[in-house]
Design a protein around this motif. Structure first.
Motif, PDB file in Angstrom:
ATOM      1  N   ASN A   1      15.886  57.259  72.396  1.00  0.00           N
ATOM      2  CA  ASN A   1      15.123  57.040  73.615  1.00  0.00           C
ATOM      3  C   ASN A   1      14.408  58.312  74.052  1.00  0.00           C
ATOM      4  OD1 ASN A   1      14.879  54.499  75.077  1.00  0.00           O
ATOM      5  ND2 ASN A   1      17.076  54.352  74.664  1.00  0.00           N
ATOM      6  N   LEU A   2      13.478  58.149  74.964  1.00  0.00           N
ATOM      7  CA  LEU A   2      12.607  59.258  75.329  1.00  0.00           C
ATOM      8  C   LEU A   2      13.281  60.414  76.078  1.00  0.00           C
ATOM      9  CD1 LEU A   2       9.364  57.296  76.172  1.00  0.00           C
ATOM     10  CD2 LEU A   2       9.758  58.818  74.238  1.00  0.00           C
ATOM     11  N   PRO A   3      14.302  60.171  76.913  1.00  0.00           N
ATOM     12  CA  PRO A   3      14.878  61.325  77.613  1.00  0.00           C
ATOM     13  C   PRO A   3      15.329  62.440  76.661  1.00  0.00           C
ATOM     14  CG  PRO A   3      15.668  59.307  78.607  1.00  0.00           C
ATOM     15  CD  PRO A   3      14.865  58.900  77.396  1.00  0.00           C
ATOM     16  N   MET A   4      15.930  62.069  75.516  1.00  0.00           N
ATOM     17  CA  MET A   4      16.371  63.119  74.599  1.00  0.00           C
ATOM     18  C   MET A   4      15.178  63.759  73.884  1.00  0.00           C
ATOM     19  SD  MET A   4      18.782  64.992  73.725  1.00  0.00           S
ATOM     20  CE  MET A   4      20.109  64.197  74.621  1.00  0.00           C
ATOM     21  N   VAL A   5      14.140  62.972  73.617  1.00  0.00           N
ATOM     22  CA  VAL A   5      12.917  63.549  73.041  1.00  0.00           C
ATOM     23  C   VAL A   5      12.389  64.635  73.976  1.00  0.00           C
ATOM     24  CG1 VAL A   5      10.547  63.077  72.300  1.00  0.00           C
ATOM     25  CG2 VAL A   5      12.338  61.351  71.933  1.00  0.00           C
ATOM     26  N   GLU A   6      12.318  64.291  75.250  1.00  0.00           N
ATOM     27  CA  GLU A   6      11.803  65.224  76.246  1.00  0.00           C
ATOM     28  C   GLU A   6      12.673  66.477  76.326  1.00  0.00           C
ATOM     29  OE1 GLU A   6       9.822  63.662  80.068  1.00  0.00           O
ATOM     30  OE2 GLU A   6      11.831  64.222  80.656  1.00  0.00           O
ATOM     31  N   HIS A   7      13.984  66.260  76.309  1.00  0.00           N
ATOM     32  CA  HIS A   7      14.914  67.385  76.409  1.00  0.00           C
ATOM     33  C   HIS A   7      14.750  68.343  75.224  1.00  0.00           C
ATOM     34  CE1 HIS A   7      18.609  69.634  77.114  1.00  0.00           C
ATOM     35  NE2 HIS A   7      18.852  69.490  75.829  1.00  0.00           N
ATOM     36  N   VAL A   8      14.637  67.774  74.038  1.00  0.00           N
ATOM     37  CA  VAL A   8      14.518  68.609  72.836  1.00  0.00           C
ATOM     38  C   VAL A   8      13.204  69.400  72.875  1.00  0.00           C
ATOM     39  CG1 VAL A   8      14.221  68.526  70.328  1.00  0.00           C
ATOM     40  CG2 VAL A   8      16.031  67.186  71.409  1.00  0.00           C
ATOM     41  N   MET A   9      12.133  68.740  73.265  1.00  0.00           N
ATOM     42  CA  MET A   9      10.829  69.432  73.323  1.00  0.00           C
ATOM     43  C   MET A   9      10.868  70.550  74.380  1.00  0.00           C
ATOM     44  SD  MET A   9       9.213  67.841  71.015  1.00  0.00           S
ATOM     45  CE  MET A   9       9.596  66.353  70.107  1.00  0.00           C
ATOM     46  N   GLU A  10      11.509  70.264  75.507  1.00  0.00           N
ATOM     47  CA  GLU A  10      11.617  71.283  76.554  1.00  0.00           C
ATOM     48  C   GLU A  10      12.413  72.483  76.065  1.00  0.00           C
ATOM     49  OE1 GLU A  10      11.446  68.438  80.543  1.00  0.00           O
ATOM     50  OE2 GLU A  10      13.363  69.250  79.854  1.00  0.00           O
ATOM     51  N   ALA A  11      13.519  72.207  75.381  1.00  0.00           N
ATOM     52  CA  ALA A  11      14.359  73.302  74.887  1.00  0.00           C
ATOM     53  C   ALA A  11      13.573  74.138  73.885  1.00  0.00           C
ATOM     54  CB  ALA A  11      15.627  72.735  74.244  1.00  0.00           C
ATOM     55  N   GLY A  12      12.845  73.471  73.002  1.00  0.00           N
ATOM     56  CA  GLY A  12      12.057  74.198  72.006  1.00  0.00           C
ATOM     57  C   GLY A  12      10.986  75.055  72.647  1.00  0.00           C
ATOM     58  N   MET A  13      10.308  74.502  73.639  1.00  0.00           N
ATOM     59  CA  MET A  13       9.244  75.249  74.320  1.00  0.00           C
ATOM     60  C   MET A  13       9.808  76.420  75.121  1.00  0.00           C
ATOM     61  SD  MET A  13       6.290  74.194  73.591  1.00  0.00           S
ATOM     62  CE  MET A  13       5.252  74.803  74.927  1.00  0.00           C
ATOM     63  N   THR A  14      11.019  76.232  75.685  1.00  0.00           N
ATOM     64  CA  THR A  14      11.652  77.319  76.435  1.00  0.00           C
ATOM     65  C   THR A  14      11.975  78.484  75.515  1.00  0.00           C
ATOM     66  OG1 THR A  14      12.645  75.660  77.870  1.00  0.00           O
ATOM     67  CG2 THR A  14      13.609  77.861  77.945  1.00  0.00           C
ATOM     68  N   LEU A  15      12.442  78.150  74.334  1.00  0.00           N
ATOM     69  CA  LEU A  15      12.917  79.172  73.406  1.00  0.00           C
ATOM     70  C   LEU A  15      11.758  79.865  72.678  1.00  0.00           C
ATOM     71  CD1 LEU A  15      15.503  80.351  72.187  1.00  0.00           C
ATOM     72  CD2 LEU A  15      15.358  78.581  70.418  1.00  0.00           C
ATOM     73  N   MET A  16      10.837  79.065  72.147  1.00  0.00           N
ATOM     74  CA  MET A  16       9.743  79.635  71.354  1.00  0.00           C
ATOM     75  C   MET A  16       8.444  78.913  71.704  1.00  0.00           C
ATOM     76  SD  MET A  16      11.020  78.267  67.612  1.00  0.00           S
ATOM     77  CE  MET A  16      12.606  79.046  67.529  1.00  0.00           C
TER      78      MET A  16
END
Lengths: 425, 83
Positions: free
Chosen positions: A316-331
């Motif tokens: 589902n989309l909430p985890m997609v969003e979470h993963v993208m946010e984490a990736g953008m935060t890190l790099m």
């Protein structure tokens, strides 16, 4: 004999690539046979994924058992071995896990020579980042556990991380990067090739790999397993091994068992191919996010479970969003990359997050499951230890704590320290 | 995914905390070790219709018994645990 005889097995080599290239590539032979099931085998392995194929391979290689069938309802390597984030590491902490994954990494290091197959094992180094003093203490302790196990771990401070990973966002205030634990022997491998290499190795030793053959029943008589019913007929067997990952509960139910397993979906993502940009495997300590770059150039990354029982093979989309946010935060640089595809795999989650390699209450019936979201790196050692269990009826010393009844007896292997409950891992 | 809370109406999945199978609703006797193993660890884990418990964490704070399909993600019923 029902199998097609293609002559002696072909050895793969640079010389052979050149020779076949010069002769129009007409001399390649199939990597394995496509036999019809025989009426009876010494061992039937249910499940032609990474763990099932490696179990078959080591049964043949280490224990001399070759009257074996691997029955697979789809095609070989079509499940989680064909859809994962391909991380290979031995950075576990708890006794029971530590020696097992250490053994697995050693097998990985000799795997290509052993299988005569290029599994593209790349020890590019794994860096787990930490973002607080407490987290650094935990990683120091983990690093020491890894060194005590005989594996490698190097604690990096912030500048040490910067030398390896200059592209991270070090200046952010929300999750400042304090440092990282570098595991130089960690890395990645080509997921499909691992399944194919084991399949070919098992086939060459006489194991029958039977695809499009779904098990529909497990025959038990007087407390002893006697064979399996399949969509291609009944097969008698002295021993049966269930190695079916996300479908473990359904197959075990055929033998009247109820397992400590709940199946969850885990999503992963890959971007379009890029020039080399991420040299290591990197994991974020403050959001569940891990990333590496495949040899094809795609950034391969993932996060945590969707956290509810699911067989949907899509998330589902909430985890997609979470993963993208984490990736953008890190790099933040990866924001320019376009995500090419995402997928969801069905994880066999155990209450404590650790696997099960054990006998069952039925004589001759064995179980290898509960790999949670960490089964890929375990493929060699899981097969090694499961083969030992099936051949000798005693647990291998490196898998002696992966007991089926440990939740009842309290001998948990809770690596994360979050508790023994289905929704916590 | 959305769950239709009986009190709050259709709400985003992010408002809910997934607890696990409805097995948690039947508590065994205190001295029943096998019963507790069943209650806490062993699961039917069906591929198809299942009943599980969700908590409306950022909504009405009610425990919900959800009947849904684990293969299609179709949610067929959401009931309050507390009658």
């Amino acid at each position: 004999m029902s199998q097609q005889d293609t002559g002696p097995p072909m050895r793969y080599s640079g010389f052979n690539v050149i020779r076949q290239g010069l002769s129009g590539n007409k001399g390649w032979t199939p990597a394995w046979r496509d036999p019809a099931p025989k009426a009876e085998y010494d061992v039937v392995i249910i499940g032609g994924g990474g763990h099932g194929l490696s179990t078959a391979y080591y049964l043949a290689k280490n224990h001399g058992l070759t009257n074996i069938a691997v029955v697979e309802k789809g095609y070989l390597g079509g499940g989680n071995i064909g859809r994962n984030t391909t991380i290979v590491r031995a950075n576990y902490f708890l006794p029971g896990n530590s020696e097992f994954y250490s053994h697995s990494l050693k097998l990985w290091e000799g795997l290509e020579a052993d299988l005569n197959y290029n599994v593209m094992h790349s020890q590019r180094g794994l860096i787990n980042l930490f973002h607080s003093d407490g987290q650094r203490d935990a990683f120091v302790r983990r690093g020491n556990a890894m060194i005590n196990q005989g594996d490698d771990a190097i604690l990096l401070d912030r500048e040490g991380v910067r030398k390896h990973l200059p592209y991270l966002d070090f200046e952010q205030t929300r999750f400042p990067i304090y440092g990282g634990l570098l595991h130089p022997r960690g890395g990645s491998a080509r997921h499909d090739a691992v399944a194919w290499g084991y399949a070919r190795g098992a086939d060459q030793r006489g194991v029958d790999l039977i695809q499009n053959c779904e098990v529909t029943g497990i025959d038990v008589s007087g407390g002893r397993v006697t064979g399996v019913q399949t969509t291609r007929g009944a097969i008698r067997a002295k021993k049966v091994a269930i190695i079916v990952a996300g479908r473990s509960s359904q197959v075990a139910a055929m033998a009247g068992m109820r397992l400590p397993i709940e199946s969850h979906v885990l999503q992963a993502f890959v971007t379009e191919g890029l020039k080399p940009v991420i040299d290591h495997v990197v994991s974020f300590g403050m959001g569940h996010f891990y990333i590496s770059q495949s040899d094809k150039g795609g950034l391969v990354f993932g996060g945590d479970l969707d956290f509810y029982a699911s067989y949907a093979a899509r998330g589902n989309l909430p985890m997609v969003e979470h993963v993208m946010e984490a990736g953008m935060t890190l790099m933040p640089m990866i924001g320019r990359a376009k995500v090419l595809r995402s997928w969801g795999g069905i994880m066999d989650m155990s209450p404590d997050g650790s696997p099960i390699i054990d006998k069952t209450g039925i004589e001759g019936l064995y179980l290898d499951c509960g790999w949670n979201y960490g089964g890929f790196k375990a493929v060699p050692a899981s097969g090694w230890c499961m083969a030992h269990l099936v051949a000798t009826d005693t647990p291998h010393e490196y898998a002696a704590r992966f007991r089926l009844d440990r939740f009842r007896t309290g001998h948990l292997l809770d690596e994360e320290g979050t508790g023994s409950q289905h929704n916590l891992h | 995914m959305r769950l239709t809370c009986p009190l709050c109406g259709p709400r985003d999945r992010r408002e809910f905390y997934y607890s696990g199978s409805a097995d948690y609703l039947t508590r065994p006797a205190t001295d029943d070790a096998a019963g507790w193993d069943n209650h806490l660890h062993l699961r039917d884990n069906p591929a198809g219709e299942t009943r599980d418990l969700w908590y409306h964490e950022t909504g009405c704070a009610q425990w919900l018994l959800v009947t849904r399909d684990t293969v299609t993600h179709v949610i067929s019923k959401v009931e309050l645990v507390a009658k």
